[in-house]
Design an enzyme around this catalytic site. Sequence first.
Site, mmCIF file in Angstrom:
data_model
loop_
_atom_site.group_PDB
_atom_site.id
_atom_site.type_symbol
_atom_site.label_atom_id
_atom_site.label_comp_id
_atom_site.label_asym_id
_atom_site.label_seq_id
_atom_site.Cartn_x
_atom_site.Cartn_y
_atom_site.Cartn_z
ATOM 1 C CG HIS A 142 17.985 17.764 21.394
ATOM 2 N ND1 HIS A 142 19.506 18.044 21.470
ATOM 3 C CD2 HIS A 142 17.821 16.601 21.653
ATOM 4 C CE1 HIS A 142 19.954 16.899 21.732
ATOM 5 N NE2 HIS A 142 19.073 16.003 21.732
ATOM 6 C CG HIS B 239 14.648 13.176 22.585
ATOM 7 N ND1 HIS B 239 15.271 12.658 21.616
ATOM 8 C CD2 HIS B 239 15.941 13.645 23.205
ATOM 9 C CE1 HIS B 239 16.439 12.687 21.300
ATOM 10 N NE2 HIS B 239 17.038 13.284 22.284
HETATM 11 P P1 5GP Z 1 20.571 13.283 21.905
HETATM 12 O O1 5GP Z 1 21.200 11.843 21.900
HETATM 13 O O2 5GP Z 1 21.827 14.339 21.677
HETATM 14 O O3 5GP Z 1 19.675 13.599 22.843
HETATM 15 O O4 5GP Z 1 19.620 13.228 20.569
HETATM 16 C C1 5GP Z 1 20.149 13.634 19.444
HETATM 17 C C2 5GP Z 1 19.006 13.063 18.430
HETATM 18 O O5 5GP Z 1 19.255 13.786 17.192
HETATM 19 C C3 5GP Z 1 19.042 11.696 18.080
HETATM 20 O O6 5GP Z 1 17.898 11.109 18.217
HETATM 21 C C4 5GP Z 1 19.205 11.634 16.530
HETATM 22 O O7 5GP Z 1 18.701 10.543 15.793
HETATM 23 C C5 5GP Z 1 18.885 12.934 15.946
HETATM 24 N N1 5GP Z 1 19.431 13.274 14.998
HETATM 25 C C6 5GP Z 1 20.933 13.607 14.822
HETATM 26 N N2 5GP Z 1 21.195 14.153 13.563
HETATM 27 C C7 5GP Z 1 20.372 14.440 12.830
HETATM 28 C C8 5GP Z 1 19.803 15.299 11.742
HETATM 29 O O8 5GP Z 1 20.408 15.529 10.845
HETATM 30 N N3 5GP Z 1 18.536 15.465 11.440
HETATM 31 C C9 5GP Z 1 17.555 14.857 12.102
HETATM 32 N N4 5GP Z 1 16.172 15.082 11.976
HETATM 33 N N5 5GP Z 1 17.872 14.355 13.475
HETATM 34 C C10 5GP Z 1 18.876 14.082 13.893
#
Ligand code: 5GP
Length: 136
Positions: free
Chosen positions: A101, A103
């Site tokens: 993903h 951001h």
């Molecule tokens: P990472 O830390 O893996 O780069 O980012 C994962 C992101 O996914 C985090 O910013 C977290 O808030 C978001 N996230 C985790 N679970 C969910 C979810 O069920 N729905 C949404 N909309 N965001 C999520």
Amino acid sequence: MIMADCIFCKIADKEIPGKIIHEDDLCIAFLDLSQATVGHTLVIPKKHYDSMLTADPEIIAHVFKVAQVLANRIKERFNASGCNVLTNAGEAAGQTVHHFHVHVIPRYDENDGLKISFVDHSKDVDLDNIYQSLMK
Ligand code: 5GP
Ligand code: ZN
């Protein structure tokens, strides 16, 4: 295609709800639950890849193209002054959801509550050595 127990596969598959602001054949974008800043959005491929390190380069290109369009839309709608566009790969890098993903995080000013900083190690590093290791 869909990985069991992957929360982002489930959002892409509409099995669980997400505030989806863009969808096409290859990807979707939806609001991050945690809203690091107002408008914080995630762009993900519909197909599961663990991270950018293993994703198809064509898919990476598409996801980043969509991220650019949305970054401009979000910046305009919320009157932001900048934007961080980033992807975390691996737990050491802060990845918590293991579905690639990107951001898109609009930035308002230096007091918008988010700190992304690179510590300056320049005095202690052997740049030549690092360069040689990469060029071997
Ligand atoms: P990472 O830390 O893996 O780069 O980012 C994962 C992101 O996914 C985090 O910013 C977290 O808030 C978001 N996230 C985790 N679970 C969910 C979810 O069920 N729905 C949404 N909309 N965001 C999520
Ligand atoms: Zn997945």
